[in-house]
Scaffold this active site. Structure first.
Site, PDB file in Angstrom:
ATOM      1  N   ASP A  80       0.743  -1.086  -0.193  1.00 23.19           N
ATOM      2  CA  ASP A  80       0.145  -0.058  -0.058  1.00 23.19           C
ATOM      3  C   ASP A  80       0.921   1.247   0.133  1.00 23.19           C
ATOM      4  O   ASP A  80       2.175   1.382   0.560  1.00 23.19           O
ATOM      5  CB  ASP A  80      -1.009   0.068   1.184  1.00 23.19           C
ATOM      6  CG  ASP A  80      -0.151  -0.119   2.669  1.00 23.19           C
ATOM      7  OD1 ASP A  80       0.984  -0.768   2.719  1.00 23.19           O
ATOM      8  OD2 ASP A  80      -0.527   0.710   3.321  1.00 23.19           O
ATOM      9  N   GLU A 145      -0.261  -1.091   5.578  1.00 20.72           N
ATOM     10  CA  GLU A 145       0.900  -0.689   6.466  1.00 20.72           C
ATOM     11  C   GLU A 145       0.803   0.630   6.812  1.00 20.72           C
ATOM     12  O   GLU A 145       1.093   1.190   8.009  1.00 20.72           O
ATOM     13  CB  GLU A 145       2.217  -1.006   6.087  1.00 20.72           C
ATOM     14  CG  GLU A 145       3.364  -0.593   6.977  1.00 20.72           C
ATOM     15  CD  GLU A 145       4.047   0.772   7.087  1.00 20.72           C
ATOM     16  OE1 GLU A 145       4.833   0.998   7.924  1.00 20.72           O
ATOM     17  OE2 GLU A 145       3.628   1.474   6.108  1.00 20.72           O
TER      18      GLU A 145
HETATM   19 ZN    ZN Z   1       6.707   2.679   4.206  1.00 14.75          ZN
END
Ligand code: ZN
Length: 401
Positions: A80, A145
């Site tokens: 991501d 994340e």
């Molecule tokens: Zn990162």
């Protein structure tokens, strides 16, 4: 030619392919909780290389496995990215990658699709040059994340029972070796007041005044927080204030503040909470409620895996044999000593090392100054350098160099 030179030479030869993977990833936006298409690109590249096993877990992270030795390591890259932000600040379309000045340009090239591409090319080198015969190596392309660092690995460890002996995090470190970073917590303090007509405020109990006293005590608490000689000072600050009242002509009966707490080495959730309760007490608001916030977003697969927003500090021991190998491999690949330090940002290591105590090392292409910034660009030289480094690290752990 020694094996280091062979690996580096081959990483250079396939550099165009690494760049192509990176550009394909940039062209396929994959914001947090929307990584499905990005994961498919990783899947396609893993299939081309020929992994022993490729699977996608409940949260949507992809896990490619090579080998089945008793010692296990993992290379992790999150798929991501953050959004592009104000497009007017970009000189080009952030999702139409381009090559210019020896760099690949586009959203995510630094944080951290460059590291992901380098890690996938390293897998290909490991296979082609037969660099692994006694490790199980996992290559993980992880999700969410940017919104909740470490959540994907809490899932991998708790639900998928993946427990490597070491994880190499491929976040952008500008080719330095980092062995830890500060942790963080998100909290809220809530107070209740008593409303009345604001023309005679003395009849009520103004929640804004109460929360203001607490906010000012938090400002003082920040001054008192301890400092670590290596990692620096912990911090706390108010990031949002909200109040409730029956009307604009009423004394508010509720107020809250949101807090961002950064934790330095030696600080934990317990001590951070105790200090906060003390600050609340000093403000004379013993009845205030302190809450550690929870992350509850749903993954692209539809799965929710709520977690407390506590991301512990971690540091790998200076004398860790993994760290010593990482340093030796750097010298072997690049012919000079690495900078070994602590990172400014946070990463999935808050869960892997911070919660679960699994050793982590951070090493990746891209200068972190350009992470989350407009006109993000990653040096191509660093992409092939990182490819060679990851492959050589595996060769080292196999005793081949
Ligand atoms: Zn990162």
């Amino acid at each position: 030619m020694n094996l280091y030179q062979i690996i580096y030479g081959r990483a250079k030869e396939i550099e165009n392919d690494t760049v192509r993977i990176l550009m394909d990833l940039v062209r396929t936006p994959s914001f947090s909780s929307k990584e499905k298409e990005g994961i498919q690109i990783v899947h396609r590249e893993m299939e081309k290389t020929g992994f022993d096993e490729i699977r996608i877990d409940g949260l949507g992270s992809i896990i490619g496995r090579m080998g089945n030795g008793s010692k296990k390591i993992a290379f992790d890259g999150h798929v991501d990215t953050v959004y592009a932000g104000d497009l007017a600040q970009w000189n080009f379309d952030p999702f139409q990658p381009k090559i210019e000045d020896g760099k690949v340009w586009g959203r995510g090239t630094v944080d951290q699709k460059g590291g992901l591409a380098a890690m996938l090319s390293a897998a290909r080198l490991i296979k082609e040059l037969n660099l692994n015969n006694n490790l199980t190596i996992y290559f993980t392309g992880t999700v969410m994340e940017e919104d909740c660092d470490g959540l994907c690995w809490q899932y991998l460890i708790d639900k998928e029972k993946l427990r490597p002996d070491l994880v190499v995090i491929t976040e952008p470190t500008n080719m330095h070796i980092y062995r830890g970073h500060r942790g963080r917590m998100e909290m809220r303090v809530e107070v209740k007041g008593r409303s009345c007509h604001s023309s005679s405020p003395e009849r009520g109990d103004n929640a804004i005044y109460k929360i203001s006293h607490i906010a000012l005590e938090i400002e003082k608490l920040n001054e008192r927080l301890r400092s670590d000689p290596v990692m620096g000072k912990g911090s706390i600050t108010v990031t949002e204030a909200v109040s409730e009242s029956p009307s604009i002509c009423s004394v508010p009966d509720g107020a809250s503040i949101r807090l961002d707490r950064r934790l330095t080495y030696g600080e934990s959730k317990e001590n951070a909470l105790a200090e906060l309760y003390d600050a609340v007490k000093r403000a004379g608001c013993d009845d205030a409620k302190v809450i550690v916030l929870t992350f509850e977003d749903v993954a692209y697969t539809g799965t929710a895996y709520p977690t407390e927003k506590y991301y512990p500090t971690w540091a790998l021991d200076e004398n860790s044999p993994f760290l010593q190998s990482a340093i030796e491999v750097y010298a072997g690949v690049f012919g000079k000593d690495p900078l070994v330090d602590f990172w400014t940002f946070s990463s999935n290591a808050v869960a892997i090392a911070g919660i679960h105590g699994i050793p982590c090392i951070l090493f990746g292409p891209g200068n972190e100054l350009y992470a989350h910034a407009p006109n993000e660009a990653c040096q191509i030289e660093q992409l092939s350098g990182a490819t060679a480094y990851y492959a050589a690290f595996v060769a080292k752990l196999n005793g081949k160099i």
